[in-house]
Design a protein around this motif. Structure first.
Motif, PDB file in Angstrom:
ATOM      1  N   ASP A  35      44.903  32.365  20.627  1.00 26.68           N
ATOM      2  CA  ASP A  35      44.556  31.791  21.489  1.00 26.68           C
ATOM      3  C   ASP A  35      43.828  32.246  22.599  1.00 26.68           C
ATOM      4  O   ASP A  35      44.375  33.389  23.173  1.00 26.68           O
ATOM      5  CB  ASP A  35      45.566  30.612  22.093  1.00 26.68           C
ATOM      6  N   LEU A  36      43.204  31.494  23.844  1.00 27.31           N
ATOM      7  CA  LEU A  36      42.521  32.341  24.877  1.00 27.31           C
ATOM      8  C   LEU A  36      43.152  31.465  25.853  1.00 27.31           C
ATOM      9  O   LEU A  36      43.123  30.332  25.999  1.00 27.31           O
ATOM     10  CB  LEU A  36      41.120  31.756  24.902  1.00 27.31           C
ATOM     11  N   ILE A  37      43.943  32.219  26.795  1.00 26.54           N
ATOM     12  CA  ILE A  37      44.651  31.700  28.043  1.00 26.54           C
ATOM     13  C   ILE A  37      44.433  32.522  29.321  1.00 26.54           C
ATOM     14  O   ILE A  37      43.710  33.421  29.117  1.00 26.54           O
ATOM     15  CB  ILE A  37      46.325  31.778  27.969  1.00 26.54           C
ATOM     16  N   ASN A  38      45.011  31.753  30.255  1.00 24.88           N
ATOM     17  CA  ASN A  38      44.685  32.395  31.721  1.00 24.88           C
ATOM     18  C   ASN A  38      43.282  32.598  32.113  1.00 24.88           C
ATOM     19  O   ASN A  38      42.936  33.655  32.393  1.00 24.88           O
ATOM     20  CB  ASN A  38      45.658  33.418  32.046  1.00 24.88           C
ATOM     21  N   LEU A  39      42.277  31.725  32.102  1.00 27.20           N
ATOM     22  CA  LEU A  39      41.075  31.815  32.270  1.00 27.20           C
ATOM     23  C   LEU A  39      41.077  31.732  33.744  1.00 27.20           C
ATOM     24  O   LEU A  39      41.503  30.977  34.355  1.00 27.20           O
ATOM     25  CB  LEU A  39      40.021  30.759  31.771  1.00 27.20           C
ATOM     26  N   LYS A  40      40.352  32.728  34.430  1.00 25.13           N
ATOM     27  CA  LYS A  40      40.214  32.914  35.821  1.00 25.13           C
ATOM     28  C   LYS A  40      38.949  33.542  36.450  1.00 25.13           C
ATOM     29  O   LYS A  40      38.431  34.477  36.008  1.00 25.13           O
ATOM     30  CB  LYS A  40      41.341  33.880  36.290  1.00 25.13           C
ATOM     31  N   VAL A  41      38.466  32.952  37.529  1.00 22.74           N
ATOM     32  CA  VAL A  41      37.246  33.636  38.269  1.00 22.74           C
ATOM     33  C   VAL A  41      37.601  34.147  39.693  1.00 22.74           C
ATOM     34  O   VAL A  41      38.420  33.391  40.280  1.00 22.74           O
ATOM     35  CB  VAL A  41      36.217  32.756  38.256  1.00 22.74           C
ATOM     36  N   ASP A  42      37.546  35.211  39.878  1.00 21.73           N
ATOM     37  CA  ASP A  42      37.712  35.777  41.121  1.00 21.73           C
ATOM     38  C   ASP A  42      36.365  36.508  41.870  1.00 21.73           C
ATOM     39  O   ASP A  42      35.631  36.886  41.121  1.00 21.73           O
ATOM     40  CB  ASP A  42      38.654  37.026  41.153  1.00 21.73           C
ATOM     41  N   GLN A  43      36.225  36.569  42.974  1.00 22.79           N
ATOM     42  CA  GLN A  43      35.260  37.091  43.934  1.00 22.79           C
ATOM     43  C   GLN A  43      35.732  38.256  44.557  1.00 22.79           C
ATOM     44  O   GLN A  43      36.404  38.455  45.429  1.00 22.79           O
ATOM     45  CB  GLN A  43      34.596  35.976  44.959  1.00 22.79           C
ATOM     46  N   ILE A  44      34.988  39.377  43.961  1.00 20.18           N
ATOM     47  CA  ILE A  44      35.414  40.622  44.380  1.00 20.18           C
ATOM     48  C   ILE A  44      34.342  41.307  45.010  1.00 20.18           C
ATOM     49  O   ILE A  44      33.364  41.735  44.115  1.00 20.18           O
ATOM     50  CB  ILE A  44      36.363  41.455  43.292  1.00 20.18           C
ATOM     51  N   CYS A  45      34.241  41.855  46.278  1.00 17.19           N
ATOM     52  CA  CYS A  45      32.961  42.364  46.948  1.00 17.19           C
ATOM     53  C   CYS A  45      31.633  41.554  46.631  1.00 17.19           C
ATOM     54  O   CYS A  45      30.565  42.052  46.409  1.00 17.19           O
ATOM     55  CB  CYS A  45      32.865  43.808  46.382  1.00 17.19           C
ATOM     56  N   GLU A  46      31.914  40.201  46.510  1.00 18.40           N
ATOM     57  CA  GLU A  46      30.718  39.301  46.234  1.00 18.40           C
ATOM     58  C   GLU A  46      30.168  39.432  44.902  1.00 18.40           C
ATOM     59  O   GLU A  46      29.086  39.078  44.667  1.00 18.40           O
ATOM     60  CB  GLU A  46      29.630  39.556  47.221  1.00 18.40           C
ATOM     61  N   HIS A  47      31.107  39.758  44.046  1.00 12.93           N
ATOM     62  CA  HIS A  47      30.652  39.909  42.721  1.00 12.93           C
ATOM     63  C   HIS A  47      31.489  38.860  41.854  1.00 12.93           C
ATOM     64  O   HIS A  47      32.699  38.785  42.231  1.00 12.93           O
ATOM     65  CB  HIS A  47      30.724  41.348  42.101  1.00 12.93           C
ATOM     66  N   ASN A  48      31.094  38.387  40.619  1.00 12.32           N
ATOM     67  CA  ASN A  48      31.923  37.395  39.950  1.00 12.32           C
ATOM     68  C   ASN A  48      32.725  38.317  39.138  1.00 12.32           C
ATOM     69  O   ASN A  48      32.187  38.944  38.140  1.00 12.32           O
ATOM     70  CB  ASN A  48      31.179  36.393  39.242  1.00 12.32           C
ATOM     71  N   ASN A  49      34.102  38.223  38.957  1.00 15.95           N
ATOM     72  CA  ASN A  49      34.921  38.885  38.086  1.00 15.95           C
ATOM     73  C   ASN A  49      35.631  37.752  37.270  1.00 15.95           C
ATOM     74  O   ASN A  49      36.411  37.010  37.810  1.00 15.95           O
ATOM     75  CB  ASN A  49      35.922  39.742  38.833  1.00 15.95           C
ATOM     76  N   ILE A  50      35.597  37.656  35.871  1.00 15.62           N
ATOM     77  CA  ILE A  50      36.230  36.562  35.236  1.00 15.62           C
ATOM     78  C   ILE A  50      37.303  37.362  34.302  1.00 15.62           C
ATOM     79  O   ILE A  50      37.220  38.487  33.919  1.00 15.62           O
ATOM     80  CB  ILE A  50      35.224  35.972  34.202  1.00 15.62           C
ATOM     81  N   SER A  51      38.406  36.763  33.961  1.00 18.26           N
ATOM     82  CA  SER A  51      39.300  37.194  33.252  1.00 18.26           C
ATOM     83  C   SER A  51      40.162  36.350  32.415  1.00 18.26           C
ATOM     84  O   SER A  51      40.026  35.138  32.727  1.00 18.26           O
ATOM     85  CB  SER A  51      40.499  38.064  34.283  1.00 18.26           C
ATOM     86  N   PHE A  52      40.835  36.841  31.355  1.00 17.19           N
ATOM     87  CA  PHE A  52      41.350  35.849  30.336  1.00 17.19           C
ATOM     88  C   PHE A  52      42.256  36.862  29.564  1.00 17.19           C
ATOM     89  O   PHE A  52      42.265  38.256  29.574  1.00 17.19           O
ATOM     90  CB  PHE A  52      40.399  35.132  29.492  1.00 17.19           C
TER      91      PHE A  52
END
Length: 185
Positions: A35-52
């Motif tokens: 399964d895929l869990i904890n989908l998240k988007v963060d803005q770090i130094c004005e760049h898109n960081n996705i994590s899961f």
């Protein structure tokens, strides 16, 4: 036509039901699943960081062989290579040069706050968690174990495809997860 139920028929039907139940039980507990869990988007130094995270929800270990991100058009998305650590080190060096130019004619030269060891140590410690962690080699997941992945991307993926060594989606060795990455998450 006369239909009679004998003990042989009852025993045969019961044996058939036990065999079907046994097959379903064995398939259910020996089936590989993720399964895929904890989908998240963060803005770090004005760049898109996705994590899961990918989690193994089956009772046996599973080997992940590939993770691929796709956009709405089906085009493959890869990590863009952005490094917050390198970016902030570069910004810090620019600030240090600017500070040296501004304070070059001072009567008593001061300690440059951008080149001090304390500043560099704090900078290194705060950036280690911001780096991307894309899939780069096959990995095993034990039962109920998970693995964290993150990517710096220019466009958000609409699908994440996980490929394994074992059959996880009926007769295929991959499973696609639809995603909904919003900046508001």
């Amino acid at each position: 036509m006369d239909f009679t139920i004998s003990w042989d028929t009852i025993i045969g039907v019961l044996a058939l039901l036990v065999a079907i139940g046994s097959y379903i039980y064995t398939w259910r507990f020996n089936h590989y699943a993720i399964d895929l869990i904890n989908l998240k988007v963060d803005q770090i130094c004005e760049h898109n960081n996705i994590s899961f995270e990918i989690v193994n929800i089956s009772t046996k270990p599973i080997k992940i062989t590939d993770i691929t991100l796709f956009d709405n058009a089906g085009k493959k998305i890869v990590d863009n290579g952005f490094s917050p650590k390198q970016f902030r080190k570069y910004q810090n060096s620019l600030n240090a040069k600017k500070w040296e130019m501004e304070h070059a004619k001072d009567f008593i030269p001061g300690l440059n706050p951008y080149t001090s060891p304390i500043n560099n140590m704090n900078l290194s410690n705060s950036l280690n968690n911001d780096e991307s962690c894309p899939f780069d080699e096959s990995t095993y997941l034990k039962s109920d174990d998970s693995e964290y992945f993150s990517y710096f991307v220019d466009t958000f993926p609409s699908t994440i495809k996980v490929t394994t060594k074992q059959h996880i989606n009926y007769f295929s060795k991959f499973k696609s997860f639809s995603t909904n990455f919003n900046k508001s998450n």
